[in-house]
Design a protein around this motif. Structure first.
Motif, short mmCIF file in Angstrom:
data_model
loop_
_atom_site.label_atom_id
_atom_site.label_comp_id
_atom_site.label_asym_id
_atom_site.label_seq_id
_atom_site.Cartn_x
_atom_site.Cartn_y
_atom_site.Cartn_z
N UNK A 1 1.18 -1.11 0.09
CA UNK A 1 -0.08 -0.04 -0.54
C UNK A 1 1.05 0.63 0.17
N UNK A 2 0.60 2.34 -0.69
CA UNK A 2 0.95 3.49 -0.86
C UNK A 2 1.33 3.97 0.92
N UNK A 3 0.85 3.97 1.40
CA UNK A 3 0.99 4.45 3.32
C UNK A 3 2.47 3.42 3.36
N UNK A 4 2.46 2.00 3.60
CA UNK A 4 3.17 1.37 3.90
C UNK A 4 4.85 1.60 2.94
N UNK A 5 4.35 1.95 2.15
CA UNK A 5 5.52 2.61 1.09
C UNK A 5 5.82 3.65 1.77
N UNK A 6 5.48 4.34 1.86
CA UNK A 6 6.59 5.80 2.74
C UNK A 6 6.76 5.37 4.08
N UNK A 7 5.85 4.39 4.89
CA UNK A 7 6.66 4.75 6.52
C UNK A 7 7.84 3.63 5.92
N UNK A 8 8.30 2.97 5.09
CA UNK A 8 9.94 2.01 4.61
C UNK A 8 10.08 2.52 4.26
#
Length: 246
Positions: free
Chosen positions: A69-76
């Motif tokens: 997910x885009x939110x997960x991409x941003x977190x990492x």
């Protein structure tokens, strides 16, 4: 054809000398090495900044296209000031963060509960996503066929799509397709009119390879997995970074 039987791609500088090129990059297994679980990855230092510099050099014609997910991409990966598509291409945003297309719908809570029950019973790792849910069975590979079969049965009963990858199966709604994401970006500036190149390592990247080839470009498969749609191959994540000049 096995990726090991495919030739390496032409150098990026040589490719750019022939005209405008758009790069579409998978994340796991392409820009970062596969890990024991989705939260165990080791993201290279300053990856977001380096991708931003690459995008600038390409006139903005760079997009991440990930199963995450885009939110997960941003977190990492940190703040990503480039175009990107998450959830296997279902959610898409431009470099400035504005949405491209409609927002996808999340899975029904009952589907999520069913998948969680499979994970609890099998020892698989359950991963909840904004617009999907995945079962990772790297720790219990012998149970992989059964886990995949149960997940597929749920998908077929509820009009969903089962995405299979390296020791993972994920349920998503129809339309979550990396090829569709490539097509959507290629319809707009600055991507339109360029040669699309899709780089990825897994089964879910085959749609991206095929669409890039259909639109006048090509796919680059990473690793030893057999690929049906890529024209070139690189061996490792390190090789991808070197080819990209990261």
């Amino acid at each position: 054809m096995s990726s090991g039987q495919l030739p390496p791609p032409p150098p990026l500088d040589a490719l750019l000398a022939t005209g405008d090129v758009s790069l579409f990059l998978d994340f796991d297994g392409t820009l970062v090495d596969i890990a024991s679980g989705p939260d165990s990855i080791d993201v290279p230092d300053n990856l977001a900044a380096r991708l931003g510099a690459l995008s600038k050099s390409l006139g903005g014609r760079l997009a991440l296209v990930s199963g995450r997910g885009l939110d997960n991409l941003g977190q990492h990966a940190g703040a990503l000031g480039i175009a990107r598509a998450g959830s296997h291409g279902a959610e898409r945003v431009l470099a400035d963060g504005s949405a491209l297309g409609d927002t996808p719908q999340p899975l029904d809570p009952d589907i999520v509960r069913q998948l969680k029950a499979i994970a609890d019973a099998s020892g698989a790792l359950f991963e909840r996503k904004s617009f999907g849910a995945a079962l990772h069975y790297r720790a219990v590979p012998e149970k992989g066929p059964g886990i995949a079969s149960e997940a597929l049965a749920i998908a077929q009963a509820d009009g969903l799509v089962a995405k299979h990858g390296k020791c993972v199966v994920e349920l998503v709604r129809p339309g979550a397709d990396k090829g569709a994401a490539v097509a959507a970006f290629m319809e707009i500036a600055p991507f339109s009119g360029s040669k699309p190149v899709f780089i990825g390592d897994d089964v879910t990247d085959e749609d991206g390879f095929a669409k890039a080839h259909e639109m006048g470009g090509f796919g680059i498969a990473i690793g030893e997995r057999e690929s049906q749609n890529a024209q070139f191959a690189l061996d490792t994540v390190r090789d991808v970074h070197e080819w990209l000049g990261l």
